[in-house]
Design a protein around this motif. Structure first.
Motif, mmCIF file in Angstrom:
data_model
loop_
_atom_site.group_PDB
_atom_site.id
_atom_site.type_symbol
_atom_site.label_atom_id
_atom_site.label_comp_id
_atom_site.label_asym_id
_atom_site.label_seq_id
_atom_site.Cartn_x
_atom_site.Cartn_y
_atom_site.Cartn_z
ATOM 1 N N LEU A 124 0.886 -1.409 0.130
ATOM 2 C CA LEU A 124 0.005 0.004 -0.128
ATOM 3 C C LEU A 124 0.729 1.333 0.116
ATOM 4 C CD1 LEU A 124 -3.023 -0.834 2.366
ATOM 5 C CD2 LEU A 124 -3.009 -0.245 -0.011
ATOM 6 N N ARG A 125 2.103 1.104 0.790
ATOM 7 C CA ARG A 125 2.736 2.379 0.837
ATOM 8 C C ARG A 125 3.305 2.653 -0.490
ATOM 9 N NH1 ARG A 125 8.172 4.250 1.392
ATOM 10 N NH2 ARG A 125 8.839 2.084 0.862
ATOM 11 N N LYS A 126 3.933 1.831 -1.307
ATOM 12 C CA LYS A 126 4.446 1.800 -2.655
ATOM 13 C C LYS A 126 3.278 2.531 -3.556
ATOM 14 C CE LYS A 126 8.325 -1.358 -2.096
ATOM 15 N NZ LYS A 126 8.775 -2.744 -2.771
ATOM 16 N N GLN A 167 5.857 20.675 -1.064
ATOM 17 C CA GLN A 167 5.510 19.508 -1.715
ATOM 18 C C GLN A 167 5.460 18.584 -0.777
ATOM 19 O OE1 GLN A 167 5.011 19.040 -5.101
ATOM 20 N NE2 GLN A 167 4.642 21.255 -4.946
ATOM 21 N N MET A 168 6.284 18.462 0.269
ATOM 22 C CA MET A 168 6.463 17.245 1.137
ATOM 23 C C MET A 168 5.100 17.256 2.084
ATOM 24 S SD MET A 168 8.788 15.110 1.163
ATOM 25 C CE MET A 168 8.605 14.172 2.876
ATOM 26 N N ASN A 169 4.385 18.144 2.428
ATOM 27 C CA ASN A 169 3.244 18.478 3.319
ATOM 28 C C ASN A 169 2.170 17.937 2.318
ATOM 29 O OD1 ASN A 169 4.320 19.245 5.381
ATOM 30 N ND2 ASN A 169 4.012 21.649 4.814
ATOM 31 N N LYS A 170 2.121 18.032 0.950
ATOM 32 C CA LYS A 170 1.257 17.648 -0.155
ATOM 33 C C LYS A 170 1.154 16.385 -0.131
ATOM 34 C CE LYS A 170 0.463 22.251 -2.471
ATOM 35 N NZ LYS A 170 0.946 22.865 -3.728
ATOM 36 N N ALA A 171 2.694 15.733 -0.334
ATOM 37 C CA ALA A 171 2.727 14.466 -0.486
ATOM 38 C C ALA A 171 2.192 13.579 0.685
ATOM 39 C CB ALA A 171 4.339 14.007 -0.822
ATOM 40 N N LEU A 172 2.654 13.893 1.778
ATOM 41 C CA LEU A 172 2.040 13.353 3.095
ATOM 42 C C LEU A 172 0.599 13.250 2.951
ATOM 43 C CD1 LEU A 172 4.856 14.489 5.605
ATOM 44 C CD2 LEU A 172 4.423 12.202 4.922
ATOM 45 N N SER A 173 -0.123 14.402 2.659
ATOM 46 C CA SER A 173 -1.744 14.510 2.828
ATOM 47 C C SER A 173 -2.096 13.620 1.660
ATOM 48 C CB SER A 173 -1.867 15.926 2.560
ATOM 49 O OG SER A 173 -3.402 16.056 2.300
ATOM 50 N N SER A 174 -1.579 13.560 0.432
ATOM 51 C CA SER A 174 -2.047 12.614 -0.345
ATOM 52 C C SER A 174 -1.913 11.263 -0.171
ATOM 53 C CB SER A 174 -1.250 12.913 -1.891
ATOM 54 O OG SER A 174 -1.440 13.965 -2.335
ATOM 55 N N ARG A 176 -1.600 10.149 3.118
ATOM 56 C CA ARG A 176 -2.674 9.793 4.022
ATOM 57 C C ARG A 176 -4.106 9.348 3.369
ATOM 58 N NH1 ARG A 176 -0.412 14.572 6.362
ATOM 59 N NH2 ARG A 176 1.060 13.882 7.833
ATOM 60 N N THR A 177 -4.554 10.295 2.441
ATOM 61 C CA THR A 177 -5.875 9.996 1.899
ATOM 62 C C THR A 177 -5.832 8.665 1.040
ATOM 63 O OG1 THR A 177 -5.987 12.593 1.403
ATOM 64 C CG2 THR A 177 -7.348 11.032 0.169
ATOM 65 N N PHE A 178 -5.029 8.542 0.566
ATOM 66 C CA PHE A 178 -4.817 7.180 -0.077
ATOM 67 C C PHE A 178 -5.112 5.863 0.776
ATOM 68 C CE2 PHE A 178 -2.700 3.479 -1.891
ATOM 69 C CZ PHE A 178 -3.252 3.238 -3.205
ATOM 70 N N TYR A 181 -8.413 5.539 2.348
ATOM 71 C CA TYR A 181 -9.407 5.133 1.474
ATOM 72 C C TYR A 181 -9.010 3.414 0.715
ATOM 73 C CZ TYR A 181 -11.941 9.256 0.925
ATOM 74 O OH TYR A 181 -12.516 10.460 1.173
ATOM 75 N N ASN A 182 -7.801 3.078 1.284
ATOM 76 C CA ASN A 182 -7.268 1.682 1.025
ATOM 77 C C ASN A 182 -6.929 0.738 2.053
ATOM 78 O OD1 ASN A 182 -7.147 1.755 -2.205
ATOM 79 N ND2 ASN A 182 -6.573 3.815 -1.726
ATOM 80 N N SER A 183 -7.026 1.321 3.322
ATOM 81 C CA SER A 183 -6.886 0.527 4.322
ATOM 82 C C SER A 183 -7.527 0.613 5.472
ATOM 83 C CB SER A 183 -5.104 0.739 4.613
ATOM 84 O OG SER A 183 -5.020 2.235 5.130
ATOM 85 N N ASP A 184 -7.054 -0.144 6.698
ATOM 86 C CA ASP A 184 -7.983 0.247 7.705
ATOM 87 C C ASP A 184 -7.148 1.155 8.662
ATOM 88 O OD1 ASP A 184 -5.696 -1.014 9.245
ATOM 89 O OD2 ASP A 184 -6.537 -2.989 9.432
ATOM 90 N N LEU A 185 -7.758 1.616 9.926
ATOM 91 C CA LEU A 185 -7.215 2.715 10.538
ATOM 92 C C LEU A 185 -5.990 2.410 11.180
ATOM 93 C CD1 LEU A 185 -7.984 5.471 12.169
ATOM 94 C CD2 LEU A 185 -8.935 4.269 13.733
ATOM 95 N N THR A 186 -5.735 1.079 11.705
ATOM 96 C CA THR A 186 -4.496 0.814 12.028
ATOM 97 C C THR A 186 -3.104 1.017 11.292
ATOM 98 O OG1 THR A 186 -5.530 -0.806 13.277
ATOM 99 C CG2 THR A 186 -3.247 -1.160 13.304
#
Length: 196
Positions: A124-126, A167-174, A176-178, A181-186
């Protein structure tokens, strides 16, 4: 749609018609990725190879039902995930399999859940990083994977430190959003901890 997607779609269409060469192309394209994913969970090269063969056997036997409009990569990784998890569930209840898998693991202290979780998180991270715009992805990789400071990145790319930070803030935000929607809270919480 890029060239790879076009070729993949064509291979799937041909595979539906029983084309051995198309099957070989898909096998060559995804074999290593599937092996790596399975091995990350089972920690046994022979078992990972067997899972690869089972996955592609299932693809071949079900070739006529393949949908060329859907992602073959997503499809085959779903099959791989299911086969691998089914094997691991079986291994828990079978002493010989348990010995083959868990006692040959590089990390003998990690539980089955930890191994599954780690592999799922890495995939998921990749995916989350890959969906970033090119420049933002490069900045993120320079910071997180190459361990470069914002100042070093700004000098290397010829941009301001504030731009790197933005750009780093936007990357981290993107990302997190991904992950939301694609994983659980943990999984999301672990990302926030490890990436901050």
């Amino acid at each position: 749609m890029d060239n790879k997607d076009c070729f993949e779609k064509l291979w799937v269409v041909n595979l539906r018609n029983g084309d051995n060469k198309a099957f070989r192309k898909l096998f060559d394209t995804y074999r290593n990725d599937i092996y790596t994913y399975s091995y990350s969970l089972v920690k046994n090269s022979q078992i990972a190879e067997e899972i690869v063969q089972e996955v592609f056997l299932k693809v071949w036997l079900g070739r006529e039902t393949l949908n060329p409009e859907l992602s073959f990569r997503a499809f085959i990784f779903t099959i791989t995930r299911n086969h691998t998890f089914n094997f691991l569930k079986k291994a828990v209840n079978d002493k010989k399999l348990k010995d083959a898998v868990f006692y040959q693991s590089q990390n003998l202290d990690s539980s089955l859940e930890d191994q599954i979780y780690t592999a799922e998180y890495e995939i998921l991270r990749k995916k989350a990083i890959d969906q970033l715009p090119t420049k933002r992805k490069r900045i993120f990789q320079m910071s997180r994977e190459e361990d470069k400071s914002y100042l070093d990145i700004s000098k290397e790319l010829g941009i301001s430190v504030s731009t790197v930070k933005g750009q780093m803030n936007k990357a981290l935000s993107s990302i997190r959003t991904f992950l939301t929607y694609n994983s659980d809270l943990t999984l999301l919480v672990s990302f926030l901890v490890f990436q901050s």
